[in-house]
Design a protein around this motif. Structure first.
Motif, PDB file in Angstrom:
ATOM      1  N   HIS A 118      84.013  -9.339-105.645  1.00  0.00           N
ATOM      2  CA  HIS A 118      83.984  -9.213-103.998  1.00  0.00           C
ATOM      3  C   HIS A 118      83.318  -7.732-103.377  1.00  0.00           C
ATOM      4  O   HIS A 118      82.580  -7.817-103.084  1.00  0.00           O
ATOM      5  N   VAL A 178      79.552  -8.733-104.327  1.00  0.00           N
ATOM      6  CA  VAL A 178      78.705  -9.544-102.542  1.00  0.00           C
ATOM      7  C   VAL A 178      78.673  -8.684-101.356  1.00  0.00           C
ATOM      8  O   VAL A 178      78.129  -8.887-100.896  1.00  0.00           O
ATOM      9  N   VAL A 179      79.994  -7.270-101.121  1.00  0.00           N
ATOM     10  CA  VAL A 179      79.282  -6.967-100.247  1.00  0.00           C
ATOM     11  C   VAL A 179      78.113  -6.159-100.533  1.00  0.00           C
ATOM     12  O   VAL A 179      77.868  -5.614 -99.591  1.00  0.00           O
ATOM     13  N   ALA A 198      75.198  -8.121 -99.587  1.00  0.00           N
ATOM     14  CA  ALA A 198      75.228  -8.420 -98.638  1.00  0.00           C
ATOM     15  C   ALA A 198      74.495  -7.275 -97.560  1.00  0.00           C
ATOM     16  O   ALA A 198      73.393  -7.226 -96.526  1.00  0.00           O
ATOM     17  N   TRP A 235      70.678  -7.885-107.384  1.00  0.00           N
ATOM     18  CA  TRP A 235      72.598  -8.012-106.874  1.00  0.00           C
ATOM     19  C   TRP A 235      72.401  -9.435-107.381  1.00  0.00           C
ATOM     20  O   TRP A 235      73.624  -9.356-108.215  1.00  0.00           O
ATOM     21  N   LEU A 251      75.597 -10.198-110.345  1.00  0.00           N
ATOM     22  CA  LEU A 251      76.451 -11.200-110.092  1.00  0.00           C
ATOM     23  C   LEU A 251      76.967 -12.491-110.885  1.00  0.00           C
ATOM     24  O   LEU A 251      78.013 -12.513-111.678  1.00  0.00           O
ATOM     25  N   PRO A 265      85.706 -14.532-102.965  1.00  0.00           N
ATOM     26  CA  PRO A 265      84.281 -13.511-103.304  1.00  0.00           C
ATOM     27  C   PRO A 265      83.318 -14.524-102.295  1.00  0.00           C
ATOM     28  O   PRO A 265      82.634 -14.242-101.065  1.00  0.00           O
ATOM     29  N   GLY A 282      81.518 -13.165 -98.419  1.00  0.00           N
ATOM     30  CA  GLY A 282      80.355 -13.194 -98.326  1.00  0.00           C
ATOM     31  C   GLY A 282      80.032 -13.985 -97.242  1.00  0.00           C
ATOM     32  O   GLY A 282      79.024 -13.222 -96.776  1.00  0.00           O
ATOM     33  N   GLU A 317      80.382 -11.090 -94.243  1.00  0.00           N
ATOM     34  CA  GLU A 317      79.624 -10.224 -94.866  1.00  0.00           C
ATOM     35  C   GLU A 317      78.287 -10.366 -94.582  1.00  0.00           C
ATOM     36  O   GLU A 317      77.152  -9.451 -93.978  1.00  0.00           O
ATOM     37  N   ALA A 372      76.295 -12.440 -96.670  1.00  0.00           N
ATOM     38  CA  ALA A 372      75.821 -12.521 -97.485  1.00  0.00           C
ATOM     39  C   ALA A 372      73.824 -12.900 -97.825  1.00  0.00           C
ATOM     40  O   ALA A 372      74.344 -14.395 -96.576  1.00  0.00           O
ATOM     41  N   VAL A 378      72.948 -16.102-102.226  1.00  0.00           N
ATOM     42  CA  VAL A 378      73.923 -15.175-103.130  1.00  0.00           C
ATOM     43  C   VAL A 378      75.380 -16.049-103.328  1.00  0.00           C
ATOM     44  O   VAL A 378      75.973 -16.969-104.228  1.00  0.00           O
ATOM     45  N   LEU A 379      75.932 -16.331-102.117  1.00  0.00           N
ATOM     46  CA  LEU A 379      76.910 -17.595-101.920  1.00  0.00           C
ATOM     47  C   LEU A 379      76.838 -18.900-102.778  1.00  0.00           C
ATOM     48  O   LEU A 379      77.305 -20.225-103.042  1.00  0.00           O
TER      49      LEU A 379
END
Length: 142
Positions: A52, A55-56, A59, A74, A78, A99, A103, A106, A108, A112-113
């Motif tokens: 979690h 992911v922040v 972002a 990142w 991840l 998460p 994401g 925030e 992301a 990432v997503l």
């Protein structure tokens, strides 16, 4: 405040990510003997796991430096967190967010997503559940 590398050895993985350590230091922390255990450890107050928080971090990096920089810095973190704890993409925090939900809220980057959706493809179709704190009335229940 970023701590020196010898101080990072005494912090948990979640704390290292939350303090904003460089992704290379986070990866180094995950390679230690207790890295897999630390990848599963939840925060007492929010019930968030390191994924979690990573992911922040991704972002925030995307907002400051762009989506490509976030993916470059990142992406390995991840991937390592998902590899150490395959069920981490399914983990819900105290508010019921996975998460993927964190994401999305925030902002992301899409890469990432997509990485999170590859690990847990049914997340977008699940309902969020919220934990409500019921008010206490002095002398009994209302």
């Amino acid at each position: 405040m970023l701590r020196t590398s010898w101080q990072l050895a005494f912090l948990g993985l979640r704390d290292v990510i939350e303090l904003g350590a460089a992704p290379a230091l986070i990866l180094q922390r995950m390679e230690q003997a207790d890295g897999a255990t630390e990848a599963r450890r939840r925060d007492v107050k929010t019930q968030r796991i390191p994924l979690h928080m990573a992911v922040v971090g991704a972002a925030e990096c995307a907002i400051l430096k762009g989506a490509d920089a976030a993916e470059e810095q990142w992406g390995a973190v991840l991937d390592a967190l998902i590899r150490l704890n395959p069920k981490s993409a399914e983990a819900r925090d105290l508010e019921g967010y996975t998460p993927v939900h964190v994401g999305a809220s925030e902002s992301a980057p899409p890469s990432v997503l997509q990485r999170l959706l590859d690990a847990y493809p049914t997340a977008p179709w699940q309902k969020l559940w919220k934990v409500m704190v019921l008010p206490r009335i002095a002398g009994g229940v209302e």
